[in-house]
Design a protein around this motif. Structure first.
Motif, PDB file in Angstrom:
ATOM      1  N   VAL A   5       0.868  -1.169   0.000  1.00  0.00           N
ATOM      2  CA  VAL A   5       0.000   0.000   0.000  1.00  0.00           C
ATOM      3  C   VAL A   5       0.910   1.225   0.000  1.00  0.00           C
ATOM      4  N   SER A   6       0.579   2.203  -0.843  1.00  0.00           N
ATOM      5  CA  SER A   6       1.438   3.381  -0.942  1.00  0.00           C
ATOM      6  C   SER A   6       1.033   4.462   0.049  1.00  0.00           C
ATOM      7  N   LEU A   7       2.026   5.212   0.486  1.00  0.00           N
ATOM      8  CA  LEU A   7       1.820   6.412   1.288  1.00  0.00           C
ATOM      9  C   LEU A   7       2.163   7.592   0.394  1.00  0.00           C
ATOM     10  N   PRO A   8       1.283   8.596   0.297  1.00  0.00           N
ATOM     11  CA  PRO A   8       1.522   9.707  -0.634  1.00  0.00           C
ATOM     12  C   PRO A   8       2.753  10.537  -0.285  1.00  0.00           C
ATOM     13  N   ASP A   9       3.335  11.109  -1.316  1.00  0.00           N
ATOM     14  CA  ASP A   9       4.474  12.012  -1.159  1.00  0.00           C
ATOM     15  C   ASP A   9       3.955  13.446  -1.197  1.00  0.00           C
ATOM     16  N   ARG A  10       3.910  14.102  -0.056  1.00  0.00           N
ATOM     17  CA  ARG A  10       3.381  15.462   0.043  1.00  0.00           C
ATOM     18  C   ARG A  10       4.144  16.422  -0.860  1.00  0.00           C
ATOM     19  N   ASP A  11       5.442  16.204  -1.034  1.00  0.00           N
ATOM     20  CA  ASP A  11       6.280  17.121  -1.804  1.00  0.00           C
ATOM     21  C   ASP A  11       6.418  16.740  -3.274  1.00  0.00           C
ATOM     22  N   TRP A  57       1.820  11.679   6.002  1.00  0.00           N
ATOM     23  CA  TRP A  57       0.837  12.642   5.505  1.00  0.00           C
ATOM     24  C   TRP A  57      -0.051  11.958   4.482  1.00  0.00           C
ATOM     25  N   LEU A  58      -1.371  12.156   4.607  1.00  0.00           N
ATOM     26  CA  LEU A  58      -2.298  11.581   3.628  1.00  0.00           C
ATOM     27  C   LEU A  58      -2.965  12.636   2.759  1.00  0.00           C
ATOM     28  N   GLY A  59      -3.017  13.896   3.221  1.00  0.00           N
ATOM     29  CA  GLY A  59      -3.593  14.927   2.370  1.00  0.00           C
ATOM     30  C   GLY A  59      -4.134  16.112   3.144  1.00  0.00           C
ATOM     31  N   ASN A  64     -13.957  18.297   6.834  1.00  0.00           N
ATOM     32  CA  ASN A  64     -13.744  17.084   7.608  1.00  0.00           C
ATOM     33  C   ASN A  64     -14.320  15.877   6.870  1.00  0.00           C
ATOM     34  N   ASP A  65     -15.425  16.067   6.160  1.00  0.00           N
ATOM     35  CA  ASP A  65     -16.024  14.964   5.392  1.00  0.00           C
ATOM     36  C   ASP A  65     -15.069  14.444   4.326  1.00  0.00           C
ATOM     37  N   GLU A  66     -14.353  15.358   3.655  1.00  0.00           N
ATOM     38  CA  GLU A  66     -13.375  14.937   2.645  1.00  0.00           C
ATOM     39  C   GLU A  66     -12.228  14.168   3.291  1.00  0.00           C
ATOM     40  N   ALA A  67     -11.768  14.628   4.451  1.00  0.00           N
ATOM     41  CA  ALA A  67     -10.699  13.920   5.178  1.00  0.00           C
ATOM     42  C   ALA A  67     -11.174  12.540   5.604  1.00  0.00           C
ATOM     43  N   ASP A  68     -12.429  12.445   6.083  1.00  0.00           N
ATOM     44  CA  ASP A  68     -12.997  11.146   6.474  1.00  0.00           C
ATOM     45  C   ASP A  68     -13.074  10.195   5.288  1.00  0.00           C
ATOM     46  N   ALA A  69     -13.476  10.717   4.131  1.00  0.00           N
ATOM     47  CA  ALA A  69     -13.563   9.875   2.936  1.00  0.00           C
ATOM     48  C   ALA A  69     -12.182   9.346   2.542  1.00  0.00           C
ATOM     49  N   CYS A  70     -11.168  10.193   2.645  1.00  0.00           N
ATOM     50  CA  CYS A  70      -9.795   9.763   2.346  1.00  0.00           C
ATOM     51  C   CYS A  70      -9.359   8.680   3.325  1.00  0.00           C
ATOM     52  N   GLN A  73     -10.989   5.398   2.426  1.00  0.00           N
ATOM     53  CA  GLN A  73     -10.349   4.832   1.240  1.00  0.00           C
ATOM     54  C   GLN A  73      -8.981   4.241   1.594  1.00  0.00           C
ATOM     55  N   PHE A  74      -8.227   4.943   2.442  1.00  0.00           N
ATOM     56  CA  PHE A  74      -6.915   4.449   2.856  1.00  0.00           C
ATOM     57  C   PHE A  74      -7.049   3.124   3.609  1.00  0.00           C
ATOM     58  N   VAL A  75      -7.961   3.062   4.562  1.00  0.00           N
ATOM     59  CA  VAL A  75      -8.155   1.830   5.337  1.00  0.00           C
ATOM     60  C   VAL A  75      -8.639   0.703   4.428  1.00  0.00           C
ATOM     61  N   ASP A  76      -9.527   1.019   3.491  1.00  0.00           N
ATOM     62  CA  ASP A  76     -10.013   0.002   2.555  1.00  0.00           C
ATOM     63  C   ASP A  76      -8.885  -0.577   1.705  1.00  0.00           C
TER      64      ASP A  76
END
Length: 81
Positions: A5-11, A57-59, A64-70, A73-76
């Motif tokens: 599973v990938s972790l996003p690169d903030r930079d 960092w995930l985003g 807050n709803d957008e953060a919850d959706a992310c 998706q990450f947990v899924d």
């Protein structure tokens, strides 16, 4: 065969991965949301077998709803294929 599973690169560019982790090695995932009055920043504290916990960092999101959706998706992404 190992799955990662990938972790996003903030930079990096959108969609770039900073790190890949094997879901079989995950002990815990803890969401952490911070708010600066403008955006919601989602980070995750990850504990892998045999390593100290670290944050990734995930985003950054407008709500807050957008953060919850992310987060959902990450947990899924750790589910069985």
């Amino acid at each position: 065969m190992a799955r990662f599973v990938s972790l996003p690169d903030r930079d990096g560019p959108p969609g770039a991965a900073r790190m890949w982790i094997n879901p079989e090695h995950v002990v815990s995932l803890v969401p952490k949301v911070s708010r600066d009055g403008i955006s919601h920043t989602l980070r995750v504290e990850i504990k892998l077998v045999g390593t100290p916990a670290f944050e990734a960092w995930l985003g950054a999101f407008d709500s807050n709803d957008e953060a919850d959706a992310c987060w959902r998706q990450f947990v899924d992404s750790f589910g069985d294929d």
